[in-house]
Design an enzyme around this catalytic site. Structure first.
Site, PDB file in Angstrom:
ATOM      1  N   CYS A   1       3.484   8.395   0.793  1.00 24.12           N
ATOM      2  CA  CYS A   1       3.834   7.465   1.823  1.00 24.12           C
ATOM      3  C   CYS A   1       4.103   6.273   1.072  1.00 24.12           C
ATOM      4  O   CYS A   1       3.079   5.932   0.533  1.00 24.12           O
ATOM      5  CB  CYS A   1       2.790   7.362   3.030  1.00 24.12           C
ATOM      6  SG  CYS A   1       3.249   5.901   4.204  1.00 24.12           S
TER       7      CYS A   1
ATOM      8  N   CYS B   1       1.076  -2.005  15.624  1.00 26.78           N
ATOM      9  CA  CYS B   1       0.953  -1.891  14.033  1.00 26.78           C
ATOM     10  C   CYS B   1       0.192  -3.259  13.417  1.00 26.78           C
ATOM     11  O   CYS B   1       0.650  -4.287  13.629  1.00 26.78           O
ATOM     12  CB  CYS B   1       2.360  -1.682  13.814  1.00 26.78           C
ATOM     13  SG  CYS B   1       2.505  -1.376  11.962  1.00 26.78           S
TER      14      CYS B   1
ATOM     15  N   CYS C   1       6.276  -7.007   7.411  1.00 30.48           N
ATOM     16  CA  CYS C   1       7.250  -6.072   8.165  1.00 30.48           C
ATOM     17  C   CYS C   1       7.619  -7.239   9.159  1.00 30.48           C
ATOM     18  O   CYS C   1       6.887  -8.152   9.967  1.00 30.48           O
ATOM     19  CB  CYS C   1       6.571  -5.138   8.808  1.00 30.48           C
ATOM     20  SG  CYS C   1       8.099  -4.253   9.589  1.00 30.48           S
TER      21      CYS C   1
ATOM     22  N   CYS D   1       6.054  -4.724  15.837  1.00 29.79           N
ATOM     23  CA  CYS D   1       5.491  -3.883  16.742  1.00 29.79           C
ATOM     24  C   CYS D   1       4.013  -4.253  17.239  1.00 29.79           C
ATOM     25  O   CYS D   1       3.113  -4.405  16.512  1.00 29.79           O
ATOM     26  CB  CYS D   1       5.673  -2.441  16.290  1.00 29.79           C
ATOM     27  SG  CYS D   1       7.231  -2.083  15.794  1.00 29.79           S
TER      28      CYS D   1
ATOM     29  N   CYS E   1      -1.015   5.793   9.923  1.00 28.45           N
ATOM     30  CA  CYS E   1      -0.027   5.187  10.324  1.00 28.45           C
ATOM     31  C   CYS E   1      -0.215   3.875  10.740  1.00 28.45           C
ATOM     32  O   CYS E   1      -1.173   4.020  11.947  1.00 28.45           O
ATOM     33  CB  CYS E   1       0.872   6.117  11.186  1.00 28.45           C
ATOM     34  SG  CYS E   1       1.535   7.393  10.485  1.00 28.45           S
TER      35      CYS E   1
ATOM     36  N   GLU F   1       0.908  -1.142  -0.066  1.00 26.96           N
ATOM     37  CA  GLU F   1      -0.117   0.044  -0.029  1.00 26.96           C
ATOM     38  C   GLU F   1       0.863   1.144   0.131  1.00 26.96           C
ATOM     39  O   GLU F   1       1.891   1.319   0.505  1.00 26.96           O
ATOM     40  CB  GLU F   1      -0.910   0.063   1.113  1.00 26.96           C
ATOM     41  CG  GLU F   1      -1.991  -1.206   1.191  1.00 26.96           C
ATOM     42  CD  GLU F   1      -3.054  -1.177   2.210  1.00 26.96           C
ATOM     43  OE1 GLU F   1      -3.957  -1.840   2.033  1.00 26.96           O
ATOM     44  OE2 GLU F   1      -2.836  -0.479   3.339  1.00 26.96           O
TER      45      GLU F   1
HETATM   46  N1  SAH Z   1       9.135   0.598  10.092  1.00 24.71           N
HETATM   47  C1  SAH Z   1       9.245   2.073   9.923  1.00 24.71           C
HETATM   48  C2  SAH Z   1       8.277   2.971   9.123  1.00 24.71           C
HETATM   49  C3  SAH Z   1       7.063   1.924   9.135  1.00 24.71           C
HETATM   50  S1  SAH Z   1       5.945   2.719  10.294  1.00 24.71           S
HETATM   51  C4  SAH Z   1       9.198   2.751  11.524  1.00 24.71           C
HETATM   52  O1  SAH Z   1       9.148   1.971  12.266  1.00 24.71           O
HETATM   53  O2  SAH Z   1       9.262   3.656  11.644  1.00 24.71           O
HETATM   54  C5  SAH Z   1       5.507   4.204  10.130  1.00 24.71           C
HETATM   55  C6  SAH Z   1       5.245   4.969  11.637  1.00 24.71           C
HETATM   56  O3  SAH Z   1       3.866   4.725  11.975  1.00 24.71           O
HETATM   57  C7  SAH Z   1       6.037   4.483  12.758  1.00 24.71           C
HETATM   58  O4  SAH Z   1       6.360   5.648  13.450  1.00 24.71           O
HETATM   59  C8  SAH Z   1       5.156   3.595  13.378  1.00 24.71           C
HETATM   60  O5  SAH Z   1       5.647   3.553  14.612  1.00 24.71           O
HETATM   61  C9  SAH Z   1       3.886   4.360  13.279  1.00 24.71           C
HETATM   62  N2  SAH Z   1       2.605   3.443  13.730  1.00 24.71           N
HETATM   63  C10 SAH Z   1       2.422   2.123  13.556  1.00 24.71           C
HETATM   64  N3  SAH Z   1       1.507   1.713  14.114  1.00 24.71           N
HETATM   65  C11 SAH Z   1       0.759   2.937  14.217  1.00 24.71           C
HETATM   66  C12 SAH Z   1      -0.734   3.150  14.644  1.00 24.71           C
HETATM   67  N4  SAH Z   1      -1.525   2.140  15.101  1.00 24.71           N
HETATM   68  N5  SAH Z   1      -1.111   4.495  15.114  1.00 24.71           N
HETATM   69  C13 SAH Z   1      -0.143   5.194  14.883  1.00 24.71           C
HETATM   70  N6  SAH Z   1       0.992   5.256  14.358  1.00 24.71           N
HETATM   71  C14 SAH Z   1       1.453   3.926  14.101  1.00 24.71           C
END
Ligand code: SAH
Length: 327
Positions: free
Chosen positions: A88, A102, A95, A99, A319, A75
């Site tokens: 973006c 996420c 991935c 996390c 995000c 996406e």
């Molecule tokens: N792997 C990279 C880039 C992708 S995530 C990273 O970790 O930075 C992009 C951003 O979205 C990161 O800061 C991540 O922590 C954040 N993110 C992930 N899940 C989220 C959520 N449910 N709500 C808001 N931000 C989120």
């Protein structure tokens, strides 16, 4: 390049068609002659991503689902804001970071994207940006699916094609790469000749909490991360940008703000506080009152703090909401 018997300037022409004009077929290369077009078709093929789904948010954010040559889906998102249009892009299918908050993390890792697949997201979304908003893409964030620093060479090659005069000629300052905190990758980036902006997803400066939220912390501990960011700051002179997701009752207390402020004493920082976007997880957004107190505390320590408003939530384009059932 090139195929035996061809002149060198042909290579330059083809390079230009591919990376400056961003064409999707040999037939569009109208200055290289029919014979060479045919010869190229025999040996090479375009394996371009194509837009398969599109979802438009009430705030004008548009999420695209790209189908890749091997049927996998990724996406990308366009986020307009005044004259600016931010794209973006994804860097991996799935991935490996896992996390806890996420959606992409729940998919697991499937494969790295090739640099051309990262580049294609830009070309395809740039056409849409002009069509929908009347402006081309002005900024690119490597914040879609995947961990960019675990696909380092393809990510850097794509940035090279986006920024070089023989490619798209964008300013590297308009490109930001976001990482979960891969120490070796940050060190390599610090030593690289050309650099995008860097943002680090921190989300907690407390080692125990962070390991729970972001398992990547286990092999990339906070003290070592701090060291490499010090090095990065020395090399670039740039502020360190941290993203900090506020999770209700998890990392949004006064004590969390204090631990964060202390962690940040090592270098000048900018903190982007992010609202949590709902995923299939037990987490919830912080209460407005706690967000206010958190900001107030950091500001009392003279830190630069931005509260990021979330975009595209109604279409799950925000995000951490990028996820795709793989075919
Ligand atoms: N792997 C990279 C880039 C992708 S995530 C990273 O970790 O930075 C992009 C951003 O979205 C990161 O800061 C991540 O922590 C954040 N993110 C992930 N899940 C989220 C959520 N449910 N709500 C808001 N931000 C989120």
């Amino acid at each position: 390049m090139v195929l035996a018997g061809e002149k060198l300037f042909r290579a330059k022409q083809i390079h230009e068609w591919l990376w400056k004009k961003g064409v999707g077929s040999f037939d569009e290369m109208n200055n290289i002659g029919k014979a060479l077009q045919e010869k190229l078709k025999e040996t090479f093929s375009f394996q371009r991503a194509r837009i398969e789904v599109e979802a438009r948010s009430s705030d004008q954010t548009v999420k695209f689902g790209f189908r890749l040559h091997d049927d996998k889906m990724i996406e990308g998102v366009l986020i307009p804001s005044g004259q600016r249009v931010t794209a973006c892009v994804s860097t991996q299918v799935g991935c490996a970071m896992h996390c806890a908050f996420c959606a992409t993390g729940q998919m697991g890792f499937i494969r790295n994207l090739h640099f051309s697949e990262i580049f294609d997201q830009f070309i395809l979304m740039n056409q849409k940006a002009q069509e929908y908003y009347g402006n081309p893409i002005s900024n690119i964030v490597y914040m879609g699916m995947g961990e960019p620093l675990l696909n380092y060479s393809n990510v850097m090659k794509s940035i090279d094609l986006l920024t070089s005069p023989e490619g798209q000629g964008l300013s590297p300052q308009r490109i930001t790469l976001s990482t979960a905190g891969i120490i070796e990758g940050i060190r390599k980036l610090a030593d690289a000749d050309f650099k995008p902006g860097l943002a680090v997803s921190l989300h907690s400066a407390d080692p125990k909490k962070r390991i729970h939220l972001m398992p990547v912390t286990e092999h990339n501990p906070l003290d070592k991360l701090q060291e490499v960011l010090k090095y990065y700051h020395q090399k670039t002179g740039e502020r360190v940008t941290f993203e900090y997701l506020l999770l209700n009752g998890i990392n949004d207390s006064q004590r969390d703000a204090e631990v964060l402020a202390n962690y940040c004493r090592a270098f000048p920082v900018k903190i982007n506080l992010i609202e949590f976007n709902a995923t299939d997880s037990p987490f919830q957004q912080s209460e407005p009152e706690n967000v206010r107190r958190f900001i107030q505390f950091l500001e009392s320590r003279n830190m630069v703090v931005n509260l990021r408003r979330s975009r595209g939530k109604d279409i799950a384009a925000a995000c951490g909401q990028l996820v795709k059932k793989q075919a």
